[in-house]
Enzyme design. Structure first.
Site, short mmCIF file in Angstrom:
data_model
loop_
_atom_site.label_atom_id
_atom_site.label_comp_id
_atom_site.label_asym_id
_atom_site.label_seq_id
_atom_site.Cartn_x
_atom_site.Cartn_y
_atom_site.Cartn_z
N CYS A 193 0.75 -1.16 -0.08
CA CYS A 193 -0.09 0.08 -0.12
C CYS A 193 0.83 1.22 0.06
O CYS A 193 1.77 1.53 0.94
CB CYS A 193 -0.86 -0.17 1.16
N CYS A 202 -1.38 6.97 6.18
CA CYS A 202 -2.53 6.08 6.82
C CYS A 202 -1.85 4.77 7.43
O CYS A 202 -1.14 3.86 6.84
CB CYS A 202 -3.49 5.73 5.57
N CYS A 242 -7.65 3.62 -2.22
CA CYS A 242 -6.92 2.50 -1.06
C CYS A 242 -7.54 1.26 -1.79
O CYS A 242 -8.54 1.17 -2.19
CB CYS A 242 -8.26 3.02 0.01
N GLN A 298 -22.35 -6.64 7.58
CA GLN A 298 -20.77 -6.76 7.74
C GLN A 298 -20.18 -6.29 6.58
O GLN A 298 -20.95 -6.28 5.46
CB GLN A 298 -20.64 -8.20 7.91
N TYR A 355 -29.96 -9.40 18.58
CA TYR A 355 -29.05 -8.56 17.87
C TYR A 355 -29.12 -8.91 16.39
O TYR A 355 -27.91 -9.31 15.59
CB TYR A 355 -27.69 -8.79 18.39
N GLU A 384 -33.94 -6.83 17.51
CA GLU A 384 -32.82 -5.95 17.15
C GLU A 384 -33.24 -4.29 17.62
O GLU A 384 -34.46 -4.10 17.19
CB GLU A 384 -32.57 -5.75 15.55
N ASN A 427 -25.19 -12.11 18.39
CA ASN A 427 -24.14 -11.49 17.38
C ASN A 427 -23.89 -10.25 17.94
O ASN A 427 -24.66 -9.07 17.15
CB ASN A 427 -24.77 -11.50 15.74
N CYS A 477 -17.35 -10.27 17.26
CA CYS A 477 -16.32 -9.36 16.73
C CYS A 477 -15.03 -8.85 17.62
O CYS A 477 -14.37 -8.09 17.35
CB CYS A 477 -16.75 -7.98 15.96
#
Length: 374
Positions: free
Chosen positions: A5, A13, A89, A213, A242, A261, A305, A332
């Site tokens: 990159c 970055c 990017c 996601q 969730y 949710e 989740n 996550c």
């Protein structure tokens, strides 16, 4: 291959902290990290981690806008609050990167002044661009006020002519000067307000303020794994807490499926998909913990989740004493997962799997199948 990159090499970055690290090492390190955090479950069977494409995997871009209306930057801010343009990017697929210049030109045509964070003046704070698997795009412009909305409407046809795949557009209003992505007010700009995210044949509807996601390919693998775990026990009833836009709930099969949710927009999206598919699923807009604690008999299986903070002690405690025999937990944040599991001592991790949603970073998703100890 190992991704290179130019932004990272130039020090512009550093969001991808593992840039340049061989990908097989990244994947192994994430697996090792997850296993160490779940070391209290030594009998867990760890399935092979699910790898991601190393580049071009992000289905959405969250770009901070800076500079001037004549020369806007789309990317991030440096330490002084100045814009760093990241339109090239490599984490974004070609179709998203190709759209950025058109959006920047639109900002100029509509004379939308980028928000100057240090000076606290200007209008346009963020550009949020999402790409569906079929190539269609959703554009959201996060503004400080409604001052530019009329000009945006006037010039939107020219943007749609330049970007024929643009299907959904809206303005989000965030008046406060604070480090959040969006505000509470959403102003539709197009008749269509739903983007279709097809995941393994399930056409999930994504509305502007609904979460999805960021890695579609790995998300599909996650849903397949969860569905396989659910199928093993052939439950009659499943709760998806969730549930977002219903990804897990609409990939599993049971006579009674309920998704919960807090986001009313996400629930509306899930209901629309369920109706199209003819699935026997009910979706409720409510806090997952409060809703679960208010119910009577528990289901056969629960899918959770949660956000990075995890499910927390109240829901973990309810699951511990509920009589539910199986839980599929997608996390996550393996740190909060381990903390929640410590409060659910009656459950053992039977199988676990790492899903690499975020190559080039330390972040990953981990899913576990929990069974109540006998």
């Amino acid at each position: 291959m190992d991704v290179q990159c130019s932004y990272y090499d130039a020090g512009l970055c550093r969001s991808c902290g593992w840039m340049g690290r061989p990908y097989d090492e990244q994947l192994a390190a994430k697996q090792t990290h997850a296993r160490a955090l779940l070391a209290d479950h030594p009998d867990a069977r760890w399935l092979p981690p699910v790898a991601s494409p190393e580049a071009g995997f992000r289905n959405k871009a969250k770009m901070v806008v800076a500079g001037t209306a004549a020369h806007p930057t789309l990317g991030i801010l440096d330490a002084a609050g100045r814009g760093v343009d990241l339109q090239g990017c490599g984490l974004y697929p070609d179709e998203l990167r190709a759209a950025f210049p058109a959006v920047a030109r639109f900002v100029t045509r509509a004379a939308i002044e980028p928000y100057d964070v240090p000076a606290r003046r200007g209008e346009l704070k963020h550009v949020l661009l999402t790409r569906a698997p079929d190539g269609r795009l959703m554009l959201r412009l996060v503004l400080r006020s409604q001052e530019a909305v009329a000009r945006i409407r006037k010039h939107l046809p020219s943007l749609r002519a330049e970007l024929p795949t643009l299907a959904v557009a809206s303005v989000n209003v965030l008046p406060e000067h604070k480090a959040v992505l969006e505000g509470d007010l959403e102003i539709p700009l197009t008749e269509q307000q739903t983007l279709t995210m097809d995941v393994d044949g399930v056409a999930l509807h994504l509305r502007p303020r609904s979460f999805f996601q960021t890695n579609t390919d790995v998300t599909a693998a996650l849903y397949r794994q969860a569905a396989a775990w659910v199928q093993q026990s052939a439950p009659t009833s499943v709760w998806d807490l969730y549930c977002g836009v219903g990804g897990f709930a609409l990939h599993v099969h049971a006579a009674h499926v309920v998704g919960v949710e807090t986001s009313e927009e996400a629930v509306a999206s899930a209901r629309a998909t369920a109706a199209e598919l003819g699935r026997p699923a009910t979706f409720v807009a409510a806090d997952a913990t409060a809703w679960a604690l208010a119910q009577g008999a528990p289901p056969d299986l629960v899918v959770v989740n949660p956000p990075r903070r995890g499910i927390g002690p109240a829901l973990a405690g309810w699951l511990e004493g509920s009589g539910v025999t199986r839980v599929v937990y997608s996390s996550c944040n393996a740190v909060s997962l381990a903390r929640d599991l410590a409060a659910m001592g009656s459950f053992a991790v039977r199988e676990a799997r790492v899903f690499d949603m975020f190559p080039q970073t330390t972040h990953y998703e981990v899913a576990v199948l929990l069974e109540r100890r006998t």
